[in-house]
Enzyme design. Structure first.
Site, PDB file in Angstrom:
ATOM      1  N   ARG A 105       0.842  -1.147  -0.112  1.00 63.52           N
ATOM      2  CA  ARG A 105      -0.124  -0.130   0.087  1.00 63.52           C
ATOM      3  C   ARG A 105       0.943   1.407   0.063  1.00 63.52           C
ATOM      4  O   ARG A 105       0.522   2.254  -0.669  1.00 63.52           O
ATOM      5  CB  ARG A 105      -0.782  -0.026   1.072  1.00 63.52           C
ATOM      6  CG  ARG A 105      -2.122  -1.048   1.247  1.00 63.52           C
ATOM      7  CD  ARG A 105      -2.649  -1.147   2.413  1.00 63.52           C
ATOM      8  NE  ARG A 105      -3.663   0.016   2.331  1.00 63.52           N
ATOM      9  CZ  ARG A 105      -4.525   0.283   3.244  1.00 63.52           C
ATOM     10  NH1 ARG A 105      -4.727  -0.687   4.256  1.00 63.52           N
ATOM     11  NH2 ARG A 105      -5.597   1.255   3.062  1.00 63.52           N
ATOM     12  N   HIS A 158      -7.682   8.147  11.333  1.00 56.87           N
ATOM     13  CA  HIS A 158      -6.973   6.962  11.409  1.00 56.87           C
ATOM     14  C   HIS A 158      -5.666   6.620  11.028  1.00 56.87           C
ATOM     15  O   HIS A 158      -5.041   5.516  10.779  1.00 56.87           O
ATOM     16  CB  HIS A 158      -7.907   6.134  10.308  1.00 56.87           C
ATOM     17  CG  HIS A 158      -9.305   5.723  10.489  1.00 56.87           C
ATOM     18  ND1 HIS A 158     -10.178   5.468   9.516  1.00 56.87           N
ATOM     19  CD2 HIS A 158     -10.016   5.948  11.653  1.00 56.87           C
ATOM     20  CE1 HIS A 158     -11.472   5.528   9.870  1.00 56.87           C
ATOM     21  NE2 HIS A 158     -11.541   5.662  11.476  1.00 56.87           N
ATOM     22  N   CYS A 169       8.721   0.825  22.402  1.00 62.53           N
ATOM     23  CA  CYS A 169       8.795   2.177  23.213  1.00 62.53           C
ATOM     24  C   CYS A 169       7.656   2.938  22.898  1.00 62.53           C
ATOM     25  O   CYS A 169       7.530   4.087  23.577  1.00 62.53           O
ATOM     26  CB  CYS A 169      10.294   2.706  22.865  1.00 62.53           C
ATOM     27  SG  CYS A 169      10.392   3.489  21.379  1.00 62.53           S
ATOM     28  N   THR A 250     -17.499  10.026   1.423  1.00 68.31           N
ATOM     29  CA  THR A 250     -17.632   9.081   2.599  1.00 68.31           C
ATOM     30  C   THR A 250     -19.000   8.356   2.765  1.00 68.31           C
ATOM     31  O   THR A 250     -19.887   9.053   2.416  1.00 68.31           O
ATOM     32  CB  THR A 250     -17.240   9.591   4.096  1.00 68.31           C
ATOM     33  OG1 THR A 250     -17.352   8.637   5.108  1.00 68.31           O
ATOM     34  CG2 THR A 250     -18.011  10.657   4.493  1.00 68.31           C
ATOM     35  N   SER A 251     -18.949   7.030   2.751  1.00 60.20           N
ATOM     36  CA  SER A 251     -20.043   6.326   3.094  1.00 60.20           C
ATOM     37  C   SER A 251     -20.964   6.589   4.113  1.00 60.20           C
ATOM     38  O   SER A 251     -22.084   6.169   4.250  1.00 60.20           O
ATOM     39  CB  SER A 251     -19.673   4.903   2.851  1.00 60.20           C
ATOM     40  OG  SER A 251     -19.118   4.377   3.776  1.00 60.20           O
ATOM     41  N   GLU A 277     -23.187   8.876  -4.620  1.00 62.16           N
ATOM     42  CA  GLU A 277     -24.446   8.527  -4.333  1.00 62.16           C
ATOM     43  C   GLU A 277     -24.858   8.856  -2.989  1.00 62.16           C
ATOM     44  O   GLU A 277     -24.244   9.001  -1.893  1.00 62.16           O
ATOM     45  CB  GLU A 277     -24.794   6.969  -4.716  1.00 62.16           C
ATOM     46  CG  GLU A 277     -23.977   5.976  -3.897  1.00 62.16           C
ATOM     47  CD  GLU A 277     -23.963   4.558  -4.278  1.00 62.16           C
ATOM     48  OE1 GLU A 277     -23.627   3.748  -3.573  1.00 62.16           O
ATOM     49  OE2 GLU A 277     -23.979   4.413  -5.464  1.00 62.16           O
ATOM     50  N   CYS A 293     -16.195  13.756  -6.704  1.00 65.42           N
ATOM     51  CA  CYS A 293     -15.966  14.862  -5.949  1.00 65.42           C
ATOM     52  C   CYS A 293     -14.796  15.805  -6.830  1.00 65.42           C
ATOM     53  O   CYS A 293     -15.060  16.914  -6.434  1.00 65.42           O
ATOM     54  CB  CYS A 293     -15.197  14.333  -4.807  1.00 65.42           C
ATOM     55  SG  CYS A 293     -16.050  13.026  -3.885  1.00 65.42           S
TER      56      CYS A 293
END
Length: 310
Positions: A105, A158, A169, A250-251, A277, A293
């Site tokens: 990722r 997040h 540590c 965002t959902s 949507e 967007c």
């Protein structure tokens, strides 16, 4: 992607349309609230007067940059979905596999660039700051594309793909190395037939603090973990003072972020949703603008004719 840990006194929804609509007047109000406007001119009037704008963003704002979401049908890395890898238990059982997933990722994100929505938000923040107005971005994304676009006032609830935390540590540090450690070079291929690299723990990313050398983990919030209370306190303060809220890509199903905008709307602050949507929260908002967007947001945040720029 987290436990519901946010301050209950602030984020328990206060306005569920229809729950206590005992009078026809209340019922009429609820029917009106169920029809968010898509009138850009009306939104622009509200935008022109706003002093403290909070913008809540999710995976949809980064999807247009080609960022994989690993959610829904087909959202697999090898044989696993993110929910199976992004957990403390998965890391404890197989830190090599989890690090392969996050290394993949990270490498993907290093090749991605902010899109028109990211850029519009950053430009809006710069412009409005010169007018004594503020913009804060509260994002669920861990890809740092907002930061790459130039956003300064950013709350990453997040965490970030490009930060690590030591399991020994606790030190948190930015890390943009590619690869993050030599053993992960060329690893992390998402093909389902790829074998695990089975990298020994001592060869995985290690803490560089003096005398530590503990195992590093990605500094992101995993399923089953609480969000950082310091970040949530900052979010709460921003939502308390905002006089306009945008929900972008965002959902509205991941908690506690899904409660942010409805809570703001419940105290009468205009909320505008920009999404492909409708979502479960759409009918609680004043505005809804369907579509990508990167197409809908730039004209919404462009300089208003009434703005005075010195």
């Amino acid at each position: 992607m987290c436990l519901f840990q946010f301050t209950a006194r602030r984020l328990v929804s206060q306005a569920h349309c229809g729950l206590k609509a005992s009078s026809s007047k209340k019922q009429k109000f609820c029917l009106e609230m169920a029809r968010p406007s898509s009138n850009m001119a009306d939104f622009r009037e509200v935008f022109a007067k706003a002093k403290h704008i909070a913008i809540i963003t999710g995976a949809g704002v980064s999807a247009e940059s080609g960022v994989p979401t690993f959610r829904g049908a087909g959202g697999f890395w090898r044989k696993w979905q993110a929910q199976e890898l992004a957990t403390p238990g998965a890391f404890a059982r197989n830190p090599s596999r989890v690090w392969e997933f996050y290394h993949y990722r990270r490498e993907v994100m290093l090749s991605k660039h902010p899109n028109a929505a990211h850029i519009a938000i950053a430009e809006c923040e710069r412009r409005l700051s010169k007018q004594g107005r503020s913009v804060v971005v509260i994002t669920q994304n861990i890809d740092e594309l907002h930061r790459k676009a130039g956003t300064k006032h950013l709350l990453e609830i997040h965490g970030s793909l490009f930060k690590t935390r030591c399991t020994s540590c606790g030190n948190v540090a930015a890390n943009y190395k590619s690869p993050i450690c030599p053993a992960l070079a060329g690893k992390g291929a998402p093909d389902p037939d790829t074998e695990d690299a089975a990298i020994p723990v001592e060869n995985l990313p290690q803490c560089e603090e003096d005398g530590c050398s503990g195992l590093l983990r990605p500094h992101v919030v995993w399923f089953g973990e609480a969000l950082d209370p310091g970040v949530l306190t900052a979010v709460e303060k921003e939502l308390d003072i905002c006089d306009l809220c945008l929900v972008v890509g965002t959902s509205s199903v991941v908690y506690p972020a899904a409660m942010f905008a409805p809570q703001v709307s419940a105290r009468g602050v205009p909320v505008a949703e920009f999404n492909m949507e409708p979502t479960p929260a759409t009918n609680r908002f004043r505005f809804h603008f369907p579509g990508p967007c990167g197409t809908t947001l730039p004209p919404a945040l462009a300089r208003h004719e009434t703005e005075i720029i010195s």
